[in-house]
Design a protein around this motif. Structure first.
Motif, PDB file in Angstrom:
ATOM      1  N   CYS A 268      26.198  35.596  34.818  1.00  0.00           N
ATOM      2  CA  CYS A 268      26.758  35.254  33.502  1.00  0.00           C
ATOM      3  C   CYS A 268      26.381  33.815  33.160  1.00  0.00           C
ATOM      4  O   CYS A 268      25.915  33.066  34.014  1.00  0.00           O
TER       5      CYS A 268
ATOM      6  N   CYS B  23      30.914  36.615  39.608  1.00  0.00           N
ATOM      7  CA  CYS B  23      32.280  36.672  39.062  1.00  0.00           C
ATOM      8  C   CYS B  23      32.600  37.987  38.366  1.00  0.00           C
ATOM      9  O   CYS B  23      33.708  38.147  37.852  1.00  0.00           O
TER      10      CYS B  23
ATOM     11  N   CYS C 227      28.291  31.062  35.348  1.00  0.00           N
ATOM     12  CA  CYS C 227      27.813  30.946  36.731  1.00  0.00           C
ATOM     13  C   CYS C 227      26.391  30.380  36.750  1.00  0.00           C
ATOM     14  O   CYS C 227      26.036  29.618  37.655  1.00  0.00           O
TER      15      CYS C 227
ATOM     16  N   CYS D 274      27.832  40.068  36.357  1.00  0.00           N
ATOM     17  CA  CYS D 274      27.455  38.875  37.121  1.00  0.00           C
ATOM     18  C   CYS D 274      27.800  39.124  38.591  1.00  0.00           C
ATOM     19  O   CYS D 274      28.907  39.563  38.898  1.00  0.00           O
TER      20      CYS D 274
HETATM   21 ZN   LIG Z   1      29.616  34.777  36.632  1.00  0.00          ZN
END
Ligand SMILES: [Zn+2]
Ligand SMILES: [Zn+2]
Length: 267
Positions: free
Chosen positions: A65, A54, A68, A51
């Protein structure tokens, strides 16, 4: 035009070649394909996609992800026609601007509000040549359109840049987004007739004046249903002007597809 010349020359050479060279070429191509597929799999196994916000394992083949993705500023409640964010309106109400002065395009579609972190992605794509951000935004826009079962247009037109602007930036962000949508592109139906100062430096009224005469249709026949792709819809000045030009050339239905819609009033 250039590509078709290259391909026709290659095929002429192929027709003159004997059977053994054709067979060798085919075997070489298959071997290359096998090697590159294997390298692709090895790369994915060694370096799984992460991601971009993050660094958690990515999901659904996107650089994003699930957590997120859920926190992105999805535009759930907006004007039915111009996609202006509205509070508690769902997707079926018209905003005051569209009631008073309906824009010439049938409908604008935007998955996101122009706020964090989507605004950062768009700036990174536009001013940082971050083509991974363009791929992510384009894939998210494609997913949004597909989930809403939006009818495919006859032609998809990325908002063109003036050649000078294109050479300064090196790429057209609208084209990079449009490439991800899985619809055949028709970038040459319209061109930028003159270079205009950046819209971001101007107010609403100036933006409208700035765009008058900015686009020219270059095609003899205009498809009936056209979608125009851009990164952001702000005042609607660009969308309105390009729609006018397309409608004058014979388009019956024009939609505006963008990654994000700002909160600013449409006119
Ligand atoms: Zn993420
Ligand atoms: Zn509206």
């Amino acid at each position: 035009m250039y590509a078709s010349k290259v391909f026709s020359r290659a095929s002429n050479q192929g027709s003159r070649a004997d059977d053994s060279s054709v067979t060798t070429a085919t075997v070489n191509r298959r071997a290359r394909r096998w090697v590159y597929r294997w390298l692709d799999r090895a790369h994915t196994a060694l370096y799984p996609m992460r991601c971009r916000f993050c660094a958690a394992p990515a999901s659904a083949g996107l650089e994003l992800c699930r957590l997120c993705a859920a926190e992105l500023p999805w535009l759930d409640s907006h004007c039915r026609q111009c996609a202006l964010p509205l509070v508690n309106a769902g997707e079926e109400r018209l905003c005051g601007n569209c009631l008073r002065h309906p824009p010439p395009f049938q409908r604008a579609r935007a998955p996101f509000r122009y706020s964090h972190p989507v605004d950062g992605l768009i700036k990174s794509m536009k001013y940082g040549a971050d083509l991974a951000a363009a791929r992510l935004l384009g894939d998210l826009l494609a997913d949004y359109l597909s989930r809403r079962q939006v009818a495919l247009p006859d032609a998809l037109i990325p908002v063109p840049l003036h050649p000078r602007g294109l050479s300064q930036r090196g790429f057209n962000q609208a084209l990079e987004l449009a490439r991800r949508l899985g619809v055949p592109l028709a970038p040459h139906l319209v061109r930028r007739g003159r270079q205009t100062p950046p819209q971001s430096r101007l107010g609403g009224r100036e933006r409208r004046h700035n765009m008058v005469g900015a686009f020219e249709v270059t095609a003899r026949r205009m498809p009936a249903h056209v979608a125009v792709v851009d990164d952001v819809l702000t005042t609607g000045a660009t969308a309105t002007e390009i729609t006018r030009v397309l409608r004058r050339a014979g388009a019956e239905r024009v939609e505006i597809w963008v990654a994000a819609r700002t909160h600013q009033p449409d006119r």
